[in-house]
Every structure is written in C-alpha cells, then in structure tokens.
Design an enzyme around this catalytic site. Sequence first.
Site, short mmCIF file in Angstrom:
data_model
loop_
_atom_site.label_atom_id
_atom_site.label_comp_id
_atom_site.label_asym_id
_atom_site.label_seq_id
_atom_site.Cartn_x
_atom_site.Cartn_y
_atom_site.Cartn_z
CB CYS A 169 5.60 -3.46 2.55
SG CYS A 169 6.29 -3.83 0.96
C1 BEZ Z 1 3.04 -4.03 -1.54
O1 BEZ Z 1 3.89 -4.12 -0.68
O2 BEZ Z 1 1.87 -3.87 -1.25
C2 BEZ Z 1 3.42 -4.15 -2.98
C3 BEZ Z 1 4.63 -3.69 -3.39
C4 BEZ Z 1 4.96 -3.77 -4.71
C5 BEZ Z 1 4.04 -4.32 -5.61
C6 BEZ Z 1 2.83 -4.81 -5.16
C7 BEZ Z 1 2.50 -4.72 -3.83
#
Ligand code: BEZ
Length: 211
Positions: free
Chosen positions: A45
């Site tokens: 994200c």
């Molecule tokens: C991320 O945004 O890094 C993420 C969020 C949920 C699961 C895996 C990665």
Amino acid sequence: MSLRLGDIAPDFEANTTQGTINFHEWLGDSWGMLFSHPSDFTPVCTTELGKTALLQGEFEKRNVKVLAISVDDLDSHNRWIPDINELSNTQVNFPLIADESRKVALLYDMLHPNASEKATVRSVFIIGPDKKIKLTLTYPASTGRNFNEILRVVDSLQLTANYSVATPADWKDGEDVIVVPAVSTEDAQKKFTKGLNIVKPYLRYTPQPNK
Ligand code: BEZ
C-alpha cells in the site's frame, strides 16, 4: 449487489484527510478514481499511494480526481502519509477516506470476506463526469496495481467517449485505433480523413483522430 459498468457510482459523505467529502459534489464535472487499499502502514500500500502521488500530475492532465480509501482511521492515515512522502520522495495531495464504519467499503463491495475478513481488497473504480462507472478492477492484497495501466485506460475511455473508435490490445496514446463495427466502411472513409487501413472487413485501423 456488486456494481457494474454503466451504473451510477453510489454517492456518499465521508471523513477524509482533507475534510468531509460529499462524493458527487466533490467530483463536480471531473472524472474520478476511487481506489481502496487493505490497510495503512503495509508495504505494498505504501508503494501504491506513493506511485499515485508521483503520477498526480498525469491524473490532473486528464481531469481525474483521485480518492483513496481504507478502513483505517484518520489518525492512522495522518501518521502514515509522511512515510509515503518520504519513501517515494513525493507529496500525497489527494484525500484518503477514513472508513472505520465500512460504510463506503460496503457500498462499493470492497470487502471480500473470503479473501480477508477485515480489510478492503484493492478495488479501483473509474467514474466519468456523468457519475457512471467506466472501469472496475479488483486486485488481491498481495499484488500492487499498475497505475500507468490505469492512466492508459483513462486515455482510452476519454478517446472512445468522443469518437467512434475502440483501442486495440496494449494500445498507447498516439497509436492507431480501431473503427467500431457499428460504422460502415463507406462511412468510415468519409469520417476518418486521416486514412483507413482495412486489415479485415471487421478490423479497420485509423490514426488516432484527436492527435
Ligand atoms: C500490503 O499492502 O503490503 C499488504 C497488505 C495486505 C496483505 C499483503 C500485503
């Protein structure tokens, strides 16, 4: 029920990092991109919001307002944004919705309980100036989205909204486009004065008309 292309994007009021937003009013006559991310302070994200901030000028050029959402609260968003700015060497200038109540996430079917009980999936909605949904994308949490691809689709949407053309696989702005089947070859010859390349009776290319 899930939202479909051509549906009116549901209106809502939400708290964001830039104050309260009434979605339709906030969109005004612009295009919009509403996109969800699973949660704050997660690595994928962080890169996605950084990339979107870096591309903000490209979204603005296309008259697309950008609005991010997750089910985290405003305090969390405000603590996370400096990290995004630092790591992508950018400034997040678009609002992030704090959707702790999950009101917007539910309205847009961004919660997929068989994938995650708590977090939103990576949904994207492109909304036209008529407030209708023009594109939907759903990515899993583990896969960051390609925001240049989203800009490419916006280019195609904005072109095909104004001309009787469609865009071929992997098309990029400036490349030849396809005359839609509804236009006869006779009419196409009159309409597309830059020329027609008839590869098959049903596959007719013409230079991009607005270039
Ligand atoms: C991320 O945004 O890094 C993420 C969020 C949920 C699961 C895996 C990665």
